[in-house]
Design an enzyme around this catalytic site. Structure first.
Site, PDB file in Angstrom:
ATOM      1  N   HIS A  55       0.848  -1.203   0.000  1.00 30.01           N
ATOM      2  CA  HIS A  55       0.000   0.000   0.000  1.00 30.01           C
ATOM      3  C   HIS A  55       0.878   1.245   0.000  1.00 30.01           C
ATOM      4  O   HIS A  55       2.091   1.162   0.123  1.00 30.01           O
ATOM      5  CB  HIS A  55      -0.991  -0.004   1.167  1.00 30.01           C
ATOM      6  CG  HIS A  55      -0.384   0.156   2.533  1.00 30.01           C
ATOM      7  ND1 HIS A  55       0.440  -0.782   3.095  1.00 30.01           N
ATOM      8  CD2 HIS A  55      -0.482   1.148   3.452  1.00 30.01           C
ATOM      9  CE1 HIS A  55       0.813  -0.386   4.307  1.00 30.01           C
ATOM     10  NE2 HIS A  55       0.280   0.786   4.541  1.00 30.01           N
ATOM     11  N   HIS A 113      -7.430  -0.536   5.552  1.00 28.41           N
ATOM     12  CA  HIS A 113      -6.384   0.370   6.055  1.00 28.41           C
ATOM     13  C   HIS A 113      -6.163   1.483   5.031  1.00 28.41           C
ATOM     14  O   HIS A 113      -6.154   2.667   5.370  1.00 28.41           O
ATOM     15  CB  HIS A 113      -5.114  -0.434   6.300  1.00 28.41           C
ATOM     16  CG  HIS A 113      -3.936   0.374   6.749  1.00 28.41           C
ATOM     17  ND1 HIS A 113      -3.864   0.981   7.982  1.00 28.41           N
ATOM     18  CD2 HIS A 113      -2.764   0.687   6.129  1.00 28.41           C
ATOM     19  CE1 HIS A 113      -2.711   1.628   8.100  1.00 28.41           C
ATOM     20  NE2 HIS A 113      -2.026   1.467   6.984  1.00 28.41           N
ATOM     21  N   ASP A 130      -0.118  -3.605   6.378  1.00 27.16           N
ATOM     22  CA  ASP A 130      -0.771  -3.097   7.593  1.00 27.16           C
ATOM     23  C   ASP A 130      -2.235  -3.529   7.680  1.00 27.16           C
ATOM     24  O   ASP A 130      -3.065  -2.814   8.230  1.00 27.16           O
ATOM     25  CB  ASP A 130      -0.705  -1.556   7.627  1.00 27.16           C
ATOM     26  CG  ASP A 130       0.693  -1.029   7.854  1.00 27.16           C
ATOM     27  OD1 ASP A 130       1.609  -1.831   8.101  1.00 27.16           O
ATOM     28  OD2 ASP A 130       0.869   0.203   7.777  1.00 27.16           O
TER      29      ASP A 130
HETATM   30 FE    FE Z   1       2.838   0.973   8.154  1.00 28.21          FE
HETATM   31 ZN    ZN Z   2       0.109   1.824   6.519  1.00 31.00          ZN
END
Ligand code: FE
Ligand code: ZN
Length: 257
Positions: A55, A113, A130
């Site tokens: 990400h 996230h 994450d």
């Molecule tokens: Fe992170």
């Molecule tokens: Zn992150």
């Protein structure tokens, strides 16, 4: 044989190196910082062949630009996020073949996230950035509780033996909250004792087995009656769906962080 090396970065990030026995080749997962990666490459005489990104957050992609000035290699990352350097945009059910390493990963879309967050699954390993943490999960910065719940359910459907390579050493703090939500979970108490001992000796608590996460991570346990009850007590109202329970437990942790 595939083997994984942890490169610690910043205060609590892990950058993962995916390697194969008897070759110098490595893929680099989520290089938030180039310097520690360059040190590991020099120390172990490695030859990078790819970068994998989960990400767009800076602590996961911040080293990409500098690494690409040194290595002309493909960058695999989420199709639905705007990230510098991506040559292979990926979405659900795409496959990443890393021939030099003999590795093959399936791509999972795991939004929540961030909007376009992806994870890489293969060789009984999950690189999930994450999304799922050891004992916890990422904060909902861009997605809804429903999206994150669905993403975590997708992960929960993987085999118990799956080794979860998340991107942060947050385990101890996560388990402290988990015990607030589930004070009578015996597996969780044992995990807290084990994790406390490991951290005292400065050992990494990542990766963890997905089976252990299913028994101790409150963000994979919305269907457990005791946790549902605790969440309803916190919310002061009935929580009819798994996503409602998940969203409440996530909000509950946010209020204590
Ligand atoms: Fe992170
Ligand atoms: Zn992150």
């Amino acid at each position: 044989m595939i083997k994984i090396t942890a490169v610690p970065a910043f205060d609590d990030n892990y950058i993962w190196l995916i390697r194969a026995d008897n070759t110098p080749f490595t893929a680099i997962v989520d290089p938030g910082d180039a310097d520690p990666v360059m040190e590991a490459i020099a120390h172990d005489h490695l030859e990078p062949v790819a970068i994998l990104l989960t990400h767009h957050h800076g602590d996961h992609v911040g080293g990409v630009r500098e690494l690409l000035t040194k290595f002309d290699i493909p960058v695999y990352g989420p199709a639905n996020e705007n990230i510098y350097g991506i040559t292979h945009p990926l979405k659900q059910d795409d496959v990443v073949e890393l021939e030099q390493i003999g590795a093959r990963f399936e791509v999972l879309d795991v939004p929540g996230h961030t909007r376009g967050h992806i994870a890489f699954y293969g060789h009984d390993m999950l690189f999930c950035g994450d999304t799922l943490f050891a004992g916890g999960c990422g904060r909902l910065f861009e997605g809804t509780p429903e999206q994150m719940f669905d993403s975590l359910e997708k992960i929960r459907a993987l085999p118990d033996s799956t080794q979860v390579y998340c991107a942060h050493e947050y385990t101890l703090a996560n388990l402290k909250f988990a015990l607030v939500a589930e004070p009578d979970n015996e597996d969780l108490k044992q995990r807290m004792a084990d994790t406390t001992a490991m951290r005292r000796q400065n050992q990494n608590t990542v990766p963890s087995a997905l089976g252990l996460e299913k028994r101790t991570n409150p963000f994979l346990r919305s269907q457990i009656p005791e946790l549902k009850q605790a969440a309803e007590q916190f919310a002061g109202k009935p929580l009819p769906t798994g996503a409602d329970v998940f969203g409440t437990v996530r909000y509950w942790k946010d209020t204590l962080d």
